[in-house]
Design a protein around this motif. Structure first.
Motif, short mmCIF file in Angstrom:
data_model
loop_
_atom_site.label_atom_id
_atom_site.label_comp_id
_atom_site.label_asym_id
_atom_site.label_seq_id
_atom_site.Cartn_x
_atom_site.Cartn_y
_atom_site.Cartn_z
N GLY A 40 -28.65 1.79 -56.98
CA GLY A 40 -28.43 0.60 -56.16
C GLY A 40 -28.92 -0.70 -56.76
O GLY A 40 -28.59 -1.77 -56.26
N TYR A 41 -29.68 -0.61 -57.85
CA TYR A 41 -30.19 -1.82 -58.51
C TYR A 41 -29.32 -2.11 -59.73
O TYR A 41 -29.53 -1.56 -60.81
CB TYR A 41 -31.65 -1.65 -58.92
CG TYR A 41 -32.60 -1.68 -57.76
CD1 TYR A 41 -33.26 -2.86 -57.40
CD2 TYR A 41 -32.84 -0.54 -56.99
CE1 TYR A 41 -34.13 -2.89 -56.33
CE2 TYR A 41 -33.71 -0.56 -55.91
CZ TYR A 41 -34.35 -1.74 -55.58
OH TYR A 41 -35.21 -1.77 -54.51
N LYS A 42 -28.35 -2.99 -59.56
CA LYS A 42 -27.45 -3.37 -60.64
C LYS A 42 -27.91 -4.66 -61.33
O LYS A 42 -27.34 -5.08 -62.34
CB LYS A 42 -26.03 -3.57 -60.11
CG LYS A 42 -25.44 -2.33 -59.45
CD LYS A 42 -25.32 -1.17 -60.41
CE LYS A 42 -24.63 0.03 -59.78
NZ LYS A 42 -24.57 1.18 -60.69
N SER A 43 -28.93 -5.29 -60.76
CA SER A 43 -29.46 -6.53 -61.32
C SER A 43 -30.93 -6.64 -60.94
O SER A 43 -31.37 -6.07 -59.92
CB SER A 43 -28.68 -7.73 -60.76
OG SER A 43 -29.19 -8.93 -61.28
N ALA A 44 -31.70 -7.35 -61.76
CA ALA A 44 -33.13 -7.52 -61.50
C ALA A 44 -33.35 -8.72 -60.57
O ALA A 44 -34.02 -9.69 -60.93
CB ALA A 44 -33.88 -7.70 -62.81
N LYS A 45 -32.81 -8.63 -59.38
CA LYS A 45 -32.90 -9.73 -58.42
C LYS A 45 -33.75 -9.34 -57.22
O LYS A 45 -33.83 -8.18 -56.84
CB LYS A 45 -31.51 -10.12 -57.92
CG LYS A 45 -30.64 -10.82 -58.95
CD LYS A 45 -29.31 -11.22 -58.33
CE LYS A 45 -28.43 -11.95 -59.33
NZ LYS A 45 -27.12 -12.33 -58.72
N CYS A 46 -34.37 -10.36 -56.64
CA CYS A 46 -35.08 -10.20 -55.37
C CYS A 46 -34.21 -10.83 -54.29
O CYS A 46 -34.07 -12.05 -54.23
CB CYS A 46 -36.43 -10.91 -55.43
SG CYS A 46 -37.22 -11.17 -53.82
N LEU A 47 -33.63 -9.99 -53.46
CA LEU A 47 -32.82 -10.46 -52.34
C LEU A 47 -33.60 -10.26 -51.04
O LEU A 47 -34.22 -9.23 -50.83
CB LEU A 47 -31.50 -9.68 -52.25
CG LEU A 47 -30.61 -9.66 -53.49
CD1 LEU A 47 -29.35 -8.84 -53.21
CD2 LEU A 47 -30.24 -11.06 -53.93
N LEU A 48 -33.56 -11.28 -50.17
CA LEU A 48 -34.21 -11.19 -48.87
C LEU A 48 -33.36 -11.91 -47.83
O LEU A 48 -32.60 -12.83 -48.17
CB LEU A 48 -35.60 -11.84 -48.90
CG LEU A 48 -36.71 -11.10 -49.66
CD1 LEU A 48 -37.94 -11.99 -49.77
CD2 LEU A 48 -37.05 -9.77 -49.01
N HIS A 49 -33.50 -11.50 -46.58
CA HIS A 49 -32.84 -12.24 -45.52
C HIS A 49 -33.37 -13.67 -45.54
O HIS A 49 -34.54 -13.92 -45.85
CB HIS A 49 -33.09 -11.61 -44.15
CG HIS A 49 -32.31 -12.27 -43.06
ND1 HIS A 49 -32.83 -13.31 -42.32
CD2 HIS A 49 -31.04 -12.08 -42.62
CE1 HIS A 49 -31.92 -13.71 -41.45
NE2 HIS A 49 -30.82 -12.99 -41.62
N LYS A 50 -32.54 -14.63 -45.22
CA LYS A 50 -32.88 -16.04 -45.38
C LYS A 50 -34.15 -16.44 -44.62
O LYS A 50 -34.93 -17.28 -45.10
CB LYS A 50 -31.71 -16.92 -44.97
CG LYS A 50 -31.24 -16.75 -43.54
CD LYS A 50 -30.00 -17.58 -43.25
CE LYS A 50 -29.51 -17.40 -41.83
NZ LYS A 50 -28.26 -18.18 -41.57
N THR A 51 -34.38 -15.86 -43.43
CA THR A 51 -35.59 -16.22 -42.69
C THR A 51 -36.84 -15.81 -43.46
O THR A 51 -37.83 -16.55 -43.49
CB THR A 51 -35.60 -15.56 -41.30
OG1 THR A 51 -35.45 -14.14 -41.45
CG2 THR A 51 -34.46 -16.08 -40.44
N THR A 52 -36.79 -14.64 -44.08
CA THR A 52 -37.92 -14.16 -44.87
C THR A 52 -38.05 -14.95 -46.16
O THR A 52 -39.16 -15.29 -46.59
CB THR A 52 -37.73 -12.67 -45.19
OG1 THR A 52 -37.60 -11.95 -43.96
CG2 THR A 52 -38.91 -12.13 -45.97
N ALA A 53 -36.92 -15.26 -46.77
CA ALA A 53 -36.93 -16.00 -48.04
C ALA A 53 -37.56 -17.38 -47.87
O ALA A 53 -38.38 -17.82 -48.70
CB ALA A 53 -35.52 -16.13 -48.58
N TYR A 54 -37.22 -18.08 -46.80
CA TYR A 54 -37.79 -19.41 -46.58
C TYR A 54 -39.27 -19.35 -46.22
O TYR A 54 -40.05 -20.24 -46.59
CB TYR A 54 -37.00 -20.15 -45.51
CG TYR A 54 -35.64 -20.63 -46.00
CD1 TYR A 54 -35.56 -21.55 -47.04
CD2 TYR A 54 -34.46 -20.16 -45.45
CE1 TYR A 54 -34.33 -21.99 -47.52
CE2 TYR A 54 -33.22 -20.59 -45.91
CZ TYR A 54 -33.16 -21.51 -46.95
OH TYR A 54 -31.94 -21.93 -47.42
N ALA A 55 -39.67 -18.30 -45.50
CA ALA A 55 -41.09 -18.11 -45.22
C ALA A 55 -41.86 -17.84 -46.51
O ALA A 55 -42.98 -18.34 -46.71
CB ALA A 55 -41.29 -16.96 -44.23
#
Length: 229
Positions: free
Chosen positions: A63-78
């Motif tokens: 499931g990890y095709k890229s070394a990215k940190c993805l988060l829901h926008k509410t969590t990302a802005y916090a």
């Protein structure tokens, strides 16, 4: 009668098809609410462990095709707010994992149920058997799959990780935030991270000093499975 039965079958198939399309549209809409955290935290450090072999499984995770940190926008802005506070203290974030697809969790479960694969035992679970990892450390469902949980540590201004007393993902009570065996300095470092994150709305996990969940979660009952790419 035959025509009536055919009509009912066609109607049922139409309802099923419509429902499937509707559910897919909802999932896609929710997925669009996830943000690549690097766009908000350009100076943070990212060491996405499950994209590489540098993790407790010893292999790249499904499931990890890229070394990215993805988060829901509410969590990302916090998290962005928390990062600013860390920077004010002369520190930086190093992020290990964020959103985690369900297929990655499934990979962990397959690994933990394979008693012959002990390649990483000395590093990540020296004092536990694999059967002891199920539950508190590895479960069939993970909060990471909901998009509001991440794993991270602090570094100094030069990128050197602060000494937290145990490795990220070390399955041992030594990783408990308040384990009595750690030094005063290591405890202080753990609490620097904890205090920064809690002030931004994140809840800690007492068994893992690196693990934080933003509250309230956007989708507390949803376990996503789209790939990180």
């Amino acid at each position: 009668m035959v025509l009536y039965k055919q009509f009912k079958l066609c109607l049922l198939l139409s309802i099923i098809t419509f429902s499937s399309v509707a559910n897919a549209n909802v999932r896609n809409t929710k997925q669009q609410e996830f943000i690549d955290v690097a766009t908000l935290l350009p100076t943070a450090l990212f060491d996405i462990r499950y994209y590489s072999s540098n993790n407790f499984v010893g292999k790249p995770i499904d499931g990890y095709k890229s070394a990215k940190c993805l988060l829901h926008k509410t969590t990302a802005y916090a998290l962005q707010k928390a990062h600013k506070q860390a920077q004010l203290a002369g520190l930086n974030f190093k992020i290990f994992d964020c959103y985690r697809p369900q297929r990655a969790v499934d990979h962990f479960v397959r690994w933990v149920n394979d008693p012959t694969d002990l390649v990483t035992k000395a590093t990540y679970y020296p004092n536990l058997g694999k059967d002891e990892l199920l539950g508190g450390y590895i479960a069939a469902k993970s909060g990471h799959s909901r998009g509001s949980t991440l794993d991270l540590t602090l570094t100094d201004s030069e990128g050197t990780e602060l000494n937290m007393g145990s490795l990220f993902d070390m399955f041992d009570t030594l990783s408990n935030t308040d384990d009595l065996r750690i030094t005063t300095r290591q405890r202080a470092n753990r609490y620097k991270l904890k205090n920064i994150m809690v002030a931004a709305g994140f809840a800690p996990y007492s068994m893992e000093w690196w693990h934080f969940t933003y509250k309230p979660q956007a989708y507390p009952d949803t376990y996503f499975d789209f790939e990180v790419k």
